[in-house]
Design a protein around this motif. Sequence first.
Motif, short mmCIF file in Angstrom:
data_model
loop_
_atom_site.label_atom_id
_atom_site.label_comp_id
_atom_site.label_asym_id
_atom_site.label_seq_id
_atom_site.Cartn_x
_atom_site.Cartn_y
_atom_site.Cartn_z
N ILE A 143 4.32 -6.52 -12.50
CA ILE A 143 5.14 -6.50 -11.28
C ILE A 143 4.52 -7.38 -10.22
N ILE A 169 4.35 -7.63 -6.23
CA ILE A 169 4.64 -7.04 -4.93
C ILE A 169 3.78 -7.80 -3.94
N PHE A 218 0.79 -6.19 -2.21
CA PHE A 218 -0.31 -5.57 -2.96
C PHE A 218 -1.00 -6.59 -3.86
N ILE A 260 3.53 2.68 -6.19
CA ILE A 260 2.29 1.90 -6.16
C ILE A 260 1.47 2.42 -5.00
N VAL A 261 0.22 2.70 -5.30
CA VAL A 261 -0.66 3.36 -4.34
C VAL A 261 -1.85 2.46 -4.06
N GLU A 289 4.13 2.95 -1.95
CA GLU A 289 5.49 2.42 -1.88
C GLU A 289 6.20 2.73 -3.19
N VAL A 293 8.54 1.77 -6.45
CA VAL A 293 8.73 0.61 -7.32
C VAL A 293 9.82 1.00 -8.33
#
Lengths: 132, 132
Positions: free
Chosen positions: A107, A109, A112, B89-90, B98, B100
């Motif tokens: 993924i 993002i 992040f 997602i941490v 957030e 995902v």
Amino acid sequence: MQNKEIYHQMVNGGYKLTKPRKLIAKWIVGHKGVFSALEICRSLTDLDRVTIYRTIKLFCSLDIIHTVLSLNGEQYYERHATRGHHHHIVCTMCKKSECVPCEVPEIEISSFKKIHHSLVFTGLCDKCTINS
Amino acid sequence: MQNKEIYHQMVNGGYKLTKPRKLIAKWIVGHKGVFSALEICRSLTDLDRVTIYRTIKLFCSLDIIHTVLSLNGEQYYERHATRGHHHHIVCTMCKKSECVPCEVPEIEISSFKKIHHSLVFTGLCDKCTINS
DNA sequence: ATCATATTGCAAACGAGTTGCATTTGTCAA
DNA sequence: TTGACAAATGCAACTCGTTTGCAATATGAT
């Protein structure tokens, strides 16, 4: 010898190569698959629980092992890159587990960085399906 | 009114509609996203921890909520089917999270039935990337 | 071999969650 | 509407995995 590799990572990180750490490294190398702190405690009975927990933390910070999500409040770990990245399917009744190849797409993002993932499948194994 | 729906599920299941259960149902309906037992404890201070834990178990068994894998030994839950199936997602440093969307392909394993999955992404959020 | 200090092991604490049991509360039948 | 009874609550005390403080010990640089 995979444990030599771990010793190297410890020394490179500026940490001492102590007896407990070597024992734990060997145990991890010799262990296939996911494990918990308590499993090590049960095997290496001469070592103090505390030492085992602390060493596990150290190994995580050195990227020797990484955490796997927990299913029951107990933390599990896995040797980094053992047999390639994969996941597990665990039977919710009898706790039997099998490996599953990873098919999680990478993924993106923007906000992040250094993204890793932890995935566990749960279900009922053949035996437990019959008995339920 | 979503809580009416929950009350219905309780009665249908043959469980009493008590004050604590109603309060917890309302709290859950009013809460967006993932939550833990302790969060409810902190909000509903008149209720005993034990009652909250027991009610959460009941709601799980009635499929009103379901467990989300834990990252730190604390169990998290989510209202069933809120905003469709998704993951989180941490940030490993500040714990900010957030949502995902889920892109895990369905897996077929002949010997396992009723397969579910639990997935968490971890990484460093923008702020923590800068500060590290 | 010596020494500073990193690491260990013990004891005692922690936090999340659970269990036993007496008291209270919902529900259903009268 | 009331009363009876099972179900549910709340308290205290416990479990289990993990952590902290600190004195004793072992490592590795000199």
